[in-house]
Design a protein around this motif. Structure first.
Motif, PDB file in Angstrom:
ATOM      1  N   ALA A 168      -5.075  25.859   1.975  1.00 34.28           N
ATOM      2  CA  ALA A 168      -3.821  25.703   2.708  1.00 34.28           C
ATOM      3  C   ALA A 168      -3.914  24.730   3.887  1.00 34.28           C
ATOM      4  N   GLU A 169      -5.120  24.263   4.183  1.00 29.21           N
ATOM      5  CA  GLU A 169      -5.274  23.311   5.282  1.00 29.21           C
ATOM      6  C   GLU A 169      -6.176  22.164   4.845  1.00 29.21           C
ATOM      7  N   ASP A 170      -6.132  21.067   5.599  1.00 30.27           N
ATOM      8  CA  ASP A 170      -6.942  19.896   5.265  1.00 30.27           C
ATOM      9  C   ASP A 170      -8.426  20.249   5.241  1.00 30.27           C
ATOM     10  N   LEU A 171      -9.129  19.696   4.261  1.00 29.69           N
ATOM     11  CA  LEU A 171     -10.586  19.802   4.199  1.00 29.69           C
ATOM     12  C   LEU A 171     -11.132  18.474   4.711  1.00 29.69           C
ATOM     13  N   VAL A 172     -11.898  18.514   5.784  1.00 28.98           N
ATOM     14  CA  VAL A 172     -12.403  17.297   6.420  1.00 28.98           C
ATOM     15  C   VAL A 172     -13.919  17.237   6.290  1.00 28.98           C
ATOM     16  N   TYR A 173     -14.414  16.094   5.825  1.00 25.86           N
ATOM     17  CA  TYR A 173     -15.852  15.883   5.629  1.00 25.86           C
ATOM     18  C   TYR A 173     -16.281  14.577   6.261  1.00 25.86           C
ATOM     19  N   ARG A 174     -17.541  14.525   6.691  1.00 25.37           N
ATOM     20  CA  ARG A 174     -18.194  13.283   7.091  1.00 25.37           C
ATOM     21  C   ARG A 174     -19.064  12.896   5.901  1.00 25.37           C
ATOM     22  N   VAL A 175     -18.770  11.748   5.301  1.00 29.26           N
ATOM     23  CA  VAL A 175     -19.467  11.322   4.084  1.00 29.26           C
ATOM     24  C   VAL A 175     -20.271  10.060   4.382  1.00 29.26           C
TER      25      VAL A 175
ATOM     26  N   ASP B 247     -24.640   0.284  -1.786  1.00 28.01           N
ATOM     27  CA  ASP B 247     -24.185   0.083  -3.165  1.00 28.01           C
ATOM     28  C   ASP B 247     -22.972   0.953  -3.515  1.00 28.01           C
ATOM     29  N   GLY B 248     -22.505   1.744  -2.542  1.00 26.79           N
ATOM     30  CA  GLY B 248     -21.337   2.592  -2.761  1.00 26.79           C
ATOM     31  C   GLY B 248     -21.664   4.019  -3.153  1.00 26.79           C
ATOM     32  N   ALA B 249     -22.926   4.329  -3.389  1.00 27.86           N
ATOM     33  CA  ALA B 249     -23.321   5.681  -3.775  1.00 27.86           C
ATOM     34  C   ALA B 249     -23.231   6.619  -2.568  1.00 27.86           C
ATOM     35  N   ILE B 250     -22.800   7.845  -2.814  1.00 27.33           N
ATOM     36  CA  ILE B 250     -22.698   8.836  -1.750  1.00 27.33           C
ATOM     37  C   ILE B 250     -24.098   9.364  -1.433  1.00 27.33           C
ATOM     38  N   ALA B 251     -24.519   9.156  -0.184  1.00 28.20           N
ATOM     39  CA  ALA B 251     -25.849   9.571   0.248  1.00 28.20           C
ATOM     40  C   ALA B 251     -25.852  11.008   0.742  1.00 28.20           C
TER      41      ALA B 251
ATOM     42  N   LYS C 251     -16.058  23.802   4.410  1.00 30.86           N
ATOM     43  CA  LYS C 251     -17.268  24.461   3.905  1.00 30.86           C
ATOM     44  C   LYS C 251     -16.910  25.485   2.826  1.00 30.86           C
ATOM     45  N   ASP C 252     -15.836  26.240   3.071  1.00 32.70           N
ATOM     46  CA  ASP C 252     -15.425  27.295   2.146  1.00 32.70           C
ATOM     47  C   ASP C 252     -14.911  26.764   0.811  1.00 32.70           C
ATOM     48  N   TYR C 253     -14.255  25.607   0.827  1.00 25.21           N
ATOM     49  CA  TYR C 253     -13.604  25.088  -0.381  1.00 25.21           C
ATOM     50  C   TYR C 253     -14.273  23.838  -0.948  1.00 25.21           C
ATOM     51  N   VAL C 254     -15.516  23.567  -0.580  1.00 24.86           N
ATOM     52  CA  VAL C 254     -16.199  22.355  -1.047  1.00 24.86           C
ATOM     53  C   VAL C 254     -16.241  22.286  -2.574  1.00 24.86           C
ATOM     54  N   GLY C 255     -16.235  23.443  -3.233  1.00 26.19           N
ATOM     55  CA  GLY C 255     -16.258  23.478  -4.696  1.00 26.19           C
ATOM     56  C   GLY C 255     -14.999  22.931  -5.337  1.00 26.19           C
TER      57      GLY C 255
ATOM     58  N   LEU D 235     -17.240  16.199  -4.196  1.00 27.42           N
ATOM     59  CA  LEU D 235     -18.369  15.747  -3.373  1.00 27.42           C
ATOM     60  C   LEU D 235     -19.731  16.280  -3.820  1.00 27.42           C
ATOM     61  N   PRO D 236     -19.876  17.573  -4.143  1.00 22.75           N
ATOM     62  CA  PRO D 236     -21.211  18.037  -4.570  1.00 22.75           C
ATOM     63  C   PRO D 236     -21.725  17.313  -5.816  1.00 22.75           C
TER      64      PRO D 236
END
Length: 94
Positions: free
Chosen positions: A24-31, A36-40, A50-54, A58-59
């Motif tokens: 119900a609210e924005d999920l904010v991440y530091r990525v 090369d564009g790959a997520i480190a 944290k609760d809705y990362v699934g 991103l994982p």
């Protein structure tokens, strides 16, 4: 270069985000993104993130990038703020 990485990250996440949001609210991440564009890596900024990362890709995207790393040499990374909105809108900002 930073603008290119931003759009590459946006496209990769947007194409992979298939889940209908139940949060119900924005999920904010530091990525962190490699040159090369790959997520480190990524880090939840808010408790809901944290609760809705699934419900985000991103994982999986981070794990995929880790398997393709090949070497343990530390690479420079760019950091972006990624926001998943409950309306299905995705934002990526430096």
């Amino acid at each position: 270069m930073l603008e290119e990485l931003k759009w590459k990250l946006f496209d990769e996440i947007d194409e992979s985000w298939q889940t209908v949001p139940t949060f119900a609210e924005d999920l904010v991440y530091r990525v962190k993104v490699k040159a090369d564009g790959a997520i480190a890596g990524y880090e939840p900024v808010s408790p809901a993130a944290k609760d809705y990362v699934g419900e985000t890709p991103l994982p999986v995207l981070s794990e995929r990038a880790g398997k393709n790393a090949g070497d343990a040499v530390e690479q420079p990374v760019a950091q972006f703020k990624v926001v998943f909105a409950p309306t299905g809108v995705l934002e990526v900002n430096p």
